[in-house]
Design a protein around this motif. Sequence first.
Motif, PDB file in Angstrom:
ATOM      1  N   PRO A   1      -5.030  45.395  -7.294  1.00 57.84           N
ATOM      2  CA  PRO A   1      -6.137  46.341  -7.084  1.00 57.84           C
ATOM      3  C   PRO A   1      -5.688  47.656  -6.443  1.00 57.84           C
ATOM      4  CG  PRO A   1      -6.808  44.130  -6.448  1.00 57.84           C
ATOM      5  CD  PRO A   1      -5.337  44.061  -6.735  1.00 57.84           C
ATOM      6  N   GLN A   2      -4.670  47.579  -5.558  1.00 59.40           N
ATOM      7  CA  GLN A   2      -4.216  48.788  -4.856  1.00 59.40           C
ATOM      8  C   GLN A   2      -3.463  49.756  -5.764  1.00 59.40           C
ATOM      9  OE1 GLN A   2      -2.814  45.780  -4.768  1.00 59.40           O
ATOM     10  NE2 GLN A   2      -0.859  45.720  -3.680  1.00 59.40           N
ATOM     11  N   ASP A   3      -3.157  49.345  -6.991  1.00 57.87           N
ATOM     12  CA  ASP A   3      -2.356  50.176  -7.900  1.00 57.87           C
ATOM     13  C   ASP A   3      -3.207  51.069  -8.804  1.00 57.87           C
ATOM     14  OD1 ASP A   3       0.090  49.041  -7.016  1.00 57.87           O
ATOM     15  OD2 ASP A   3      -0.304  47.274  -8.242  1.00 57.87           O
ATOM     16  N   VAL A   4      -4.525  50.980  -8.688  1.00 62.03           N
ATOM     17  CA  VAL A   4      -5.410  51.720  -9.595  1.00 62.03           C
ATOM     18  C   VAL A   4      -5.814  53.063  -8.977  1.00 62.03           C
ATOM     19  CG1 VAL A   4      -7.638  51.670 -10.792  1.00 62.03           C
ATOM     20  CG2 VAL A   4      -6.286  49.580 -10.583  1.00 62.03           C
TER      21      VAL A   4
ATOM     22  N   ILE B   1      -2.767  53.830 -13.706  1.00 59.84           N
ATOM     23  CA  ILE B   1      -2.464  52.593 -12.977  1.00 59.84           C
ATOM     24  C   ILE B   1      -0.951  52.475 -12.827  1.00 59.84           C
ATOM     25  CG2 ILE B   1      -2.587  50.065 -13.020  1.00 59.84           C
ATOM     26  CD1 ILE B   1      -5.097  50.310 -14.739  1.00 59.84           C
ATOM     27  N   ARG B   2      -0.525  52.162 -11.596  1.00 60.17           N
ATOM     28  CA  ARG B   2       0.893  51.852 -11.414  1.00 60.17           C
ATOM     29  C   ARG B   2       1.099  50.408 -11.868  1.00 60.17           C
ATOM     30  NH1 ARG B   2       5.401  53.601  -9.619  1.00 60.17           N
ATOM     31  NH2 ARG B   2       4.609  55.523  -8.687  1.00 60.17           N
ATOM     32  N   GLY B   3       1.720  50.254 -13.028  1.00 60.58           N
ATOM     33  CA  GLY B   3       1.925  48.934 -13.605  1.00 60.58           C
ATOM     34  C   GLY B   3       3.361  48.471 -13.462  1.00 60.58           C
ATOM     35  N   TYR B   4       3.531  47.171 -13.439  1.00 65.67           N
ATOM     36  CA  TYR B   4       4.857  46.565 -13.226  1.00 65.67           C
ATOM     37  C   TYR B   4       5.256  45.743 -14.452  1.00 65.67           C
ATOM     38  CZ  TYR B   4       4.472  47.956  -8.370  1.00 65.67           C
ATOM     39  OH  TYR B   4       4.371  48.697  -7.222  1.00 65.67           O
ATOM     40  N   VAL B   5       6.526  45.852 -14.826  1.00 63.60           N
ATOM     41  CA  VAL B   5       7.074  45.059 -15.923  1.00 63.60           C
ATOM     42  C   VAL B   5       8.410  44.457 -15.470  1.00 63.60           C
ATOM     43  CG1 VAL B   5       5.954  46.384 -17.747  1.00 63.60           C
ATOM     44  CG2 VAL B   5       8.208  47.073 -16.948  1.00 63.60           C
ATOM     45  N   PRO B   6       8.755  43.267 -16.000  1.00 64.73           N
ATOM     46  CA  PRO B   6       9.994  42.616 -15.580  1.00 64.73           C
ATOM     47  C   PRO B   6      11.211  43.213 -16.282  1.00 64.73           C
ATOM     48  CG  PRO B   6       8.853  41.260 -17.190  1.00 64.73           C
ATOM     49  CD  PRO B   6       7.974  42.440 -16.941  1.00 64.73           C
TER      50      PRO B   6
ATOM     51  N   SER C   1      -9.236  40.709   0.816  1.00 62.48           N
ATOM     52  CA  SER C   1     -10.569  41.293   1.005  1.00 62.48           C
ATOM     53  C   SER C   1     -10.879  42.399  -0.008  1.00 62.48           C
ATOM     54  CB  SER C   1     -10.715  41.842   2.422  1.00 62.48           C
ATOM     55  OG  SER C   1      -9.745  42.866   2.648  1.00 62.48           O
ATOM     56  N   ILE C   2      -9.862  43.027  -0.561  1.00 59.00           N
ATOM     57  CA  ILE C   2     -10.067  44.109  -1.526  1.00 59.00           C
ATOM     58  C   ILE C   2     -10.526  43.597  -2.894  1.00 59.00           C
ATOM     59  CG2 ILE C   2      -7.659  44.118  -2.329  1.00 59.00           C
ATOM     60  CD1 ILE C   2      -7.789  47.128  -2.568  1.00 59.00           C
ATOM     61  N   TYR C   3     -10.243  42.325  -3.193  1.00 61.64           N
ATOM     62  CA  TYR C   3     -10.420  41.832  -4.565  1.00 61.64           C
ATOM     63  C   TYR C   3     -11.875  41.840  -5.034  1.00 61.64           C
ATOM     64  CZ  TYR C   3     -10.905  38.564  -8.457  1.00 61.64           C
ATOM     65  OH  TYR C   3     -11.252  37.988  -9.647  1.00 61.64           O
ATOM     66  N   LEU C   4     -12.787  41.202  -4.282  1.00 54.77           N
ATOM     67  CA  LEU C   4     -14.159  41.051  -4.774  1.00 54.77           C
ATOM     68  C   LEU C   4     -14.854  42.400  -4.973  1.00 54.77           C
ATOM     69  CD1 LEU C   4     -15.413  37.861  -2.882  1.00 54.77           C
ATOM     70  CD2 LEU C   4     -14.708  38.071  -5.268  1.00 54.77           C
ATOM     71  N   PRO C   5     -14.782  43.356  -4.009  1.00 49.54           N
ATOM     72  CA  PRO C   5     -15.380  44.675  -4.273  1.00 49.54           C
ATOM     73  C   PRO C   5     -14.742  45.364  -5.486  1.00 49.54           C
ATOM     74  CG  PRO C   5     -14.861  44.426  -1.941  1.00 49.54           C
ATOM     75  CD  PRO C   5     -14.244  43.263  -2.645  1.00 49.54           C
ATOM     76  N   PHE C   6     -13.429  45.217  -5.639  1.00 51.97           N
ATOM     77  CA  PHE C   6     -12.729  45.816  -6.780  1.00 51.97           C
ATOM     78  C   PHE C   6     -13.206  45.195  -8.100  1.00 51.97           C
ATOM     79  CE2 PHE C   6      -9.354  45.665  -9.932  1.00 51.97           C
ATOM     80  CZ  PHE C   6      -8.908  46.984  -9.964  1.00 51.97           C
ATOM     81  N   ARG C   7     -13.309  43.871  -8.113  1.00 55.07           N
ATOM     82  CA  ARG C   7     -13.642  43.158  -9.353  1.00 55.07           C
ATOM     83  C   ARG C   7     -15.064  43.459  -9.807  1.00 55.07           C
ATOM     84  NH1 ARG C   7     -14.333  41.033 -13.622  1.00 55.07           N
ATOM     85  NH2 ARG C   7     -13.322  39.150 -14.424  1.00 55.07           N
TER      86      ARG C   7
END
Length: 369
Positions: free
Chosen positions: A41-44, A51-56, A85-91
């Motif tokens: 959520p913090q990457d948006v 969005i800061r996205g991650y790839v392997p 705590s950030i997840y539910l408001p973000f979702r």
Amino acid sequence: MRKRIGILTYRGETGFVEPDFLSRLVKEGIKMGAEVFVFGPQDVRFSIRQIRGYVPQETGWTSEWYGWPDIVIDRYRYYPLAKHSIYLPFRKQPWFRYVNSRFSNKYRVHQVLVQDPALQQWLPETCPYSKETLFTMLLQHQMVYLKPTNGSGGRSILRVERQAKGYILHGRTKQQAKSRERLYSLAELCKGLEDWMRSEKSGNEQFFLQQGLQLSLIPGRTVDARLLVQKDGTGEWRLTGMGMRIGASRSSTSNLHGGGSAVPAAAFLINRFGREEAERIIVECKELALKTVSRIEQHYGKMMEFGFDLGIDKNGKVWIIEINPKPGREIFRQLGQHKRYLQAVRRPLEYALYLADQIEEREPYLKLF
């Protein structure tokens, strides 16, 4: 034009919770012609729609900025802790099209299912914890389980067995350490359970009591069935696979994380019940899973996949123990079923691409501003 799939998960200071699986998911998505990345959520950055996205990579995970995804797979495993705590408001924000709707905790899901007369026969008695309920259930059942509403992997579950002289408690802590204790009175038992809940709860998590089932199809071991049901590339529910989990000796659960082992379902059930009864049990498990996901979608909205933990008692009766909307699929690797494991990884991606195409057909020009 390539579809862009985002995979939402928890990203902490030390990285991702299930890096091996997420890495496999990204790589398979790329093979399927999609652009896939993992993010927290913090990457948006909604203001710039990036969005800061991650790839392997071979050396670990690398990140870069991506445009808005066509569709998002929610793989975030939420617990009622400060770090989540950030997840539910973000979702709850209407920013993305999700493959899977938000779900609920184990006890609330039981409340939804038990209201359906077609499912009641498969549900063990389940109630919020209280001393009075504990006393009543121990009068009716020789064994009762104490479970956290948000637990996973068999952690923090305590099994209470009523005996002629007192009670025996078997459990596994958050750190997967085994616990065993003998208590001699109801007062001692209540104190033991309340101490357990105090030490094992995550944040404001609650605990509930569940009827214990006679699942020792192998003497001294807890045995259950794990089914994985997933939507495929046409949006239809399919049974991807099924295996039996045999708990470690004296373990209160069958979870693979807790030292359990996996064996093929058909061979195990034929050996225990005979071919005809084994076939009936397998068909019943599949039909039960498909009936249950239908009821869940009526209540919660469209979903993507579920792991079912089903108990099969000594009489061959099937019970719903737990339902997990963000399941693992390691059981297929343990069984040496590598094609099935790969299918289990790919199906969420196939369904995500199917949904993205559906959205594009319905809304060829989607503008959020």
